[in-house]
Design an enzyme around this catalytic site. Structure first.
Site, PDB file in Angstrom:
ATOM      1  N   GLU A  81      -3.378 -19.174  -0.085  1.00  0.00           N
ATOM      2  CA  GLU A  81      -4.366 -18.817   0.818  1.00  0.00           C
ATOM      3  C   GLU A  81      -4.138 -18.557   2.064  1.00  0.00           C
ATOM      4  OE1 GLU A  81      -5.935 -15.910   0.823  1.00  0.00           O
ATOM      5  OE2 GLU A  81      -7.216 -15.613   2.642  1.00  0.00           O
ATOM      6  N   ASN A 135     -10.551  10.993   1.074  1.00  0.00           N
ATOM      7  CA  ASN A 135     -10.648   9.732   0.435  1.00  0.00           C
ATOM      8  C   ASN A 135      -9.801   9.939  -0.609  1.00  0.00           C
ATOM      9  OD1 ASN A 135      -9.951   7.189   0.574  1.00  0.00           O
ATOM     10  ND2 ASN A 135     -12.507   6.486   0.806  1.00  0.00           N
ATOM     11  N   GLY A 136      -9.138   9.077  -1.539  1.00  0.00           N
ATOM     12  CA  GLY A 136      -8.781   9.251  -2.149  1.00  0.00           C
ATOM     13  C   GLY A 136      -7.183   9.989  -3.093  1.00  0.00           C
ATOM     14  N   LYS A 169      -8.402  -2.984   4.460  1.00  0.00           N
ATOM     15  CA  LYS A 169      -9.262  -3.911   3.789  1.00  0.00           C
ATOM     16  C   LYS A 169      -9.623  -3.205   3.102  1.00  0.00           C
ATOM     17  CE  LYS A 169     -12.787  -6.224   5.220  1.00  0.00           C
ATOM     18  NZ  LYS A 169     -11.755  -8.122   5.242  1.00  0.00           N
ATOM     19  N   HIS A 183      12.781 -27.378  -6.976  1.00  0.00           N
ATOM     20  CA  HIS A 183      13.615 -26.161  -7.825  1.00  0.00           C
ATOM     21  C   HIS A 183      13.884 -24.807  -7.382  1.00  0.00           C
ATOM     22  CE1 HIS A 183      12.618 -29.201 -11.015  1.00  0.00           C
ATOM     23  NE2 HIS A 183      11.299 -28.663 -10.552  1.00  0.00           N
ATOM     24  N   ARG A 224     -11.030  -0.181   8.274  1.00  0.00           N
ATOM     25  CA  ARG A 224     -10.339   0.056   7.014  1.00  0.00           C
ATOM     26  C   ARG A 224      -9.013  -0.071   6.438  1.00  0.00           C
ATOM     27  NH1 ARG A 224     -14.521   1.128   3.468  1.00  0.00           N
ATOM     28  NH2 ARG A 224     -13.122   3.150   2.085  1.00  0.00           N
ATOM     29  N   TRP A 237      -5.743   6.838   5.966  1.00  0.00           N
ATOM     30  CA  TRP A 237      -3.668   6.000   5.348  1.00  0.00           C
ATOM     31  C   TRP A 237      -2.707   6.704   5.061  1.00  0.00           C
ATOM     32  CZ3 TRP A 237      -2.277   2.344   1.505  1.00  0.00           C
ATOM     33  CH2 TRP A 237      -2.067   1.640   2.162  1.00  0.00           C
ATOM     34  N   GLU A 261       0.242 -12.142   7.150  1.00  0.00           N
ATOM     35  CA  GLU A 261      -0.234 -10.691   7.253  1.00  0.00           C
ATOM     36  C   GLU A 261      -0.402 -10.573   8.542  1.00  0.00           C
ATOM     37  OE1 GLU A 261      -3.480  -9.196   3.763  1.00  0.00           O
ATOM     38  OE2 GLU A 261      -4.916 -11.652   4.808  1.00  0.00           O
ATOM     39  N   LYS A 289      -3.250 -15.125   4.718  1.00  0.00           N
ATOM     40  CA  LYS A 289      -3.551 -15.448   5.994  1.00  0.00           C
ATOM     41  C   LYS A 289      -2.521 -15.122   6.802  1.00  0.00           C
ATOM     42  CE  LYS A 289      -6.531 -14.409   5.596  1.00  0.00           C
ATOM     43  NZ  LYS A 289      -7.393 -14.383   4.355  1.00  0.00           N
ATOM     44  N   CYS A 292      -8.572   5.120   3.849  1.00  0.00           N
ATOM     45  CA  CYS A 292      -9.457   6.119   4.663  1.00  0.00           C
ATOM     46  C   CYS A 292     -10.576   5.989   4.758  1.00  0.00           C
ATOM     47  CB  CYS A 292      -9.458   7.520   4.185  1.00  0.00           C
ATOM     48  SG  CYS A 292      -7.424   7.968   3.455  1.00  0.00           S
TER      49      CYS A 292
HETATM   50  C1  G6P Z   1      -6.868  -5.662   0.820  1.00  0.00           C
HETATM   51  C2  G6P Z   1      -7.241  -6.538   1.885  1.00  0.00           C
HETATM   52  C3  G6P Z   1      -7.547  -7.965   1.799  1.00  0.00           C
HETATM   53  C4  G6P Z   1      -8.687  -8.447   0.402  1.00  0.00           C
HETATM   54  C5  G6P Z   1      -7.906  -8.087  -0.901  1.00  0.00           C
HETATM   55  C6  G6P Z   1      -8.894  -7.663  -2.005  1.00  0.00           C
HETATM   56  O1  G6P Z   1      -5.702  -6.143   0.307  1.00  0.00           O
HETATM   57  O2  G6P Z   1      -6.719  -6.369   3.033  1.00  0.00           O
HETATM   58  O3  G6P Z   1      -7.574  -9.094   2.679  1.00  0.00           O
HETATM   59  O4  G6P Z   1      -7.846  -9.268  -0.783  1.00  0.00           O
HETATM   60  O5  G6P Z   1      -7.567  -6.265  -0.311  1.00  0.00           O
HETATM   61  O6  G6P Z   1     -10.281  -6.782  -1.809  1.00  0.00           O
HETATM   62  P1  G6P Z   1     -11.112  -7.287  -2.380  1.00  0.00           P
HETATM   63  O7  G6P Z   1     -12.050  -5.718  -1.236  1.00  0.00           O
HETATM   64  O8  G6P Z   1     -11.506  -6.647  -3.775  1.00  0.00           O
HETATM   65  O9  G6P Z   1     -11.920  -8.011  -2.011  1.00  0.00           O
END
Ligand code: G6P
Length: 608
Positions: A480, A99-100, A603, A503, A27, A75, A487, A484, A2
């Site tokens: 990674e 938020n929370g 985010k 395996h 976010r 969210w 997502e 990427k 949020c």
């Molecule tokens: C969310 C984001 C990711 C990020 C992760 C950790 O899942 O979508 O892109 O890597 O949080 O976030 P941080 O702010 O702790 O790096």
């Protein structure tokens, strides 16, 4: 997660709130709303969907006209995304955004129901609005808030307006971000600084359960008991341009392009006289020498940066490193304590699980080091030591520049670690550092050849499944690259340690399935090539991401992307990840998806 905004001043409040919410879109959210004091009372407009839906609704219902109000992007956690569950929520004389998560909201709801209150939404937030109304008497908002805070369990950032006070915005927070912006006779709240950066760079950080009251003629701060307190004003280092697209079609592409500069800046900030230097943050060679074990605790992309760090630190410094997903670490009763160094890595510095992992490590007596991009974040403030990655505001949900900044720091840390433990001498530390400092040029060369990444993306665009394989650092990168890509393109993708493929997973290789093979590490290249050939023999489409000049057997590779880097193998992930980011970006765009705002993702994940 949020996003909260709030405003009081002379400007058009609806405009300020909507622009602030736009800046917090990154976010992640699924509904939005605002509440503004008009001459006749509070007008609330809210809707399921995106800010475009919200603007449409404002056109139909009329934009609220006023100078004081609160806004929110939600969210969904408690209750589906819907108009009714969207914030702001009003109950009685109180309207709030939140938020929370309020953990005891069911008990509170039962209590309030017994007192005769009714609820229109399924949210925990409305319960807070209601509780504030319950404690609101004798026109004393502050007392209503302090009494309410005594009852709340969980995490919250709250923007609050009281029907009787059209010239005030109250706010408070606990374990959830909320920042106060200080303008000239105007005040703001925001979940992040970009929400009000256009108007002011001055900000105040609230500690847990601080309460702020913003009025047209001034601002007041109180502690949890309602006792007035003073807060320090800081100046944001970010500027407005950094939080804008600057001509790029998406933030993600802009952020990928920023990487050469960011890596250079971040590394330089961690070096003195040509070698890594961390004594300024309290991380001395003595301390590094005495460390028994290292734990790296993080989530998502930041955790993947931790895996690169693990390979680098273990290979160079010969100290055992464990990388843990923060949501597991916090509940696994980890064997961690005195003598251990726990490194928490986070772009936002607000990720709930990472923060909890940090707190646990501190409780158990480990030394804690945060590698964080947001200076004013909770994690940066709580850790014993803190390294600031200088990536600037990262707006695209999929992390790119924060990751390269994180691994830049980790390499330097690995060099210093190895030196402090007598594994490399000063000369070698200098050589490695000089090489690392030359990585931005190699990253730039990858960016300059982004058309090749776009071409590879055009071959992936219709895939339903794909794989990434690699060994050692290439495996860390595969994790990674795969994250990427999946997502933001919504193509199912898995990363495998190349040697693990047979395996089981090799049974999934069908003719035409793309397998992106990351093959940059000389010591395992022959092994990776044989895994690649196993895939090829089963009809897989091999896309090899390798160092310039790598020779493969005829017809064993369908497409090649060469990384032109005069770097030690250990450092090649810096330019290589950039290629994987670009492949993911173009695949997303070619599939008609907005890579900046992938569905369902947030985010900054400030709840568990
Ligand atoms: C969310 C984001 C990711 C990020 C992760 C950790 O899942 O979508 O892109 O890597 O949080 O976030 P941080 O702010 O702790 O790096």
């Amino acid at each position: 997660m949020c996003g909260i905004v709030g405003y009081i001043g002379q400007r058009d409040c609806t405009d300020v709130l909507m622009q602030g919410l736009e800046k917090l879109e990154y976010r992640g959210y699924d509904s939005a709303g605002i509440a503004v004091f008009e001459k006749t009372g509070i007008k609330t407009v809210k809707t399921k969907g995106k800010l475009a839906d919200m603007r449409h609704k404002l056109d139909i219902e009329g934009s609220p006209v006023g100078h004081c109000g609160i806004g929110h992007t939600r969210w969904a956690t408690h209750g589906e995304p819907s108009d009714i569950n969207s914030h702001p929520h009003t109950n009685g004389r109180v309207t709030i955004v939140h938020n929370g998560i309020i953990e005891n909201y069911i008990e509170l709801k039962e209590f309030l129901t017994e007192k005769g209150y009714t609820f229109t939404s399924q949210t925990d937030t409305e319960v807070v609005a209601c509780l504030l109304d319950y404690y609101y008497s004798e026109r004393n908002p502050l007392r209503a808030i302090t009494e309410t805070l005594k009852e709340l369990q969980g995490s919250y950032a709250l923007g609050i307006i009281f029907r009787d006070f059209p010239d005030r915005v109250y706010a408070t927070r606990k374990e959830s971000p909320l920042i106060v912006g200080i303008g000239e006779n105007e005040y703001f709240i925001g979940s992040d600084i970009p929400a009000f950066l256009k108007y002011t760079k001055k900000y105040v950080l609230l500690d847990d359960n601080d309460i702020v009251c913003m009025k047209t003629d001034g601002i007041e701060y109180y502690d949890v008991h309602g006792i007035p307190e003073q807060k320090e004003i800081s100046i944001a280092e970010w500027d407005v341009e950094q939080a804008q697209k600057c001509g790029y079609p998406h933030f993600m592409l802009k952020e990928i392009h920023e990487q050469p500069g960011i890596v250079a800046k971040t590394m330089e900030s961690c070096c003195r006289d040509g070698v890594p230097y961390f004594e300024n943050i309290g991380l001395t060679d003595d301390m590094l020498r005495d460390v028994k074990r290292v734990f790296i605790v993080a989530c998502g992309t930041a955790m993947h940066a931790g895996i690169i760090a693990r390979y680098a630190i273990e290979q160079l410094a010969r100290v055992p490193v464990t990388v843990e997903v923060a949501s597991e670490f916090r509940y696994m009763d980890p064997i961690v304590g005195e003598g251990d160094l726990v490194i928490v890595v986070s772009q936002s510095g607000e990720t709930a699980d990472t923060k909890a992992g940090l707190e646990l490590a501190k409780e158990r007596g480990a030394k804690t080091l945060a590698v964080v991009n947001v200076k004013y974040s909770a994690i940066a403030r709580q850790a014993d030591m803190y390294i600031h990655t200088l990536a600037g505001p990262e707006i695209a949900v999929a992390s790119t520049k924060a990751y390269t900044a994180q691994i830049s720091v980790m390499y330097l840390l690995a060099f210093r670690f190895a030196f402090a433990r007598g594994r490399i001498d000063l000369q070698r530390m200098k050589e490695l550092t000089a090489q690392a400092l030359s990585a931005p040029a190699a990253i730039q060369r990858v960016i300059d050849r982004k058309n090749e990444c776009q071409f590879i993306a055009s071959k992936l665009v219709n895939a339903d499944n794909l794989f990434f394989i690699g060994r050692s650092f290439d495996y860390a990168l595969s994790l990674e690259g795969s994250l990427k890509l999946k997502e933001i393109s919504y193509i199912h993708s898995e990363a495998y340690a190349a040697g693990e493929l047979k395996h089981g997973t090799i049974s999934l290789i069908e003719p035409g399935i793309p397998v992106i093979t990351v093959a940059t590490q000389a010591n395992v290249l022959a092994k990776t090539i044989s895994n690649m050939e196993e895939v090829k023999a089963r009809g897989g489409m091999i896309i090899a991401v390798c160092r310039k000049g790598t020779v493969f057997a005829e017809n064993s590779v369908d497409l090649t992307l060469e990384i032109d880097a005069d770097l030690d193998d250990m450092l090649v992930p810096l330019p290589t990840v950039c290629a994987l980011q670009l492949i993911a970006y173009y695949t997303s765009v070619l599939r008609g998806i907005d890579p900046d705002k992938p569905r369902n993702l947030a985010k900054a994940v400030t709840t568990e």
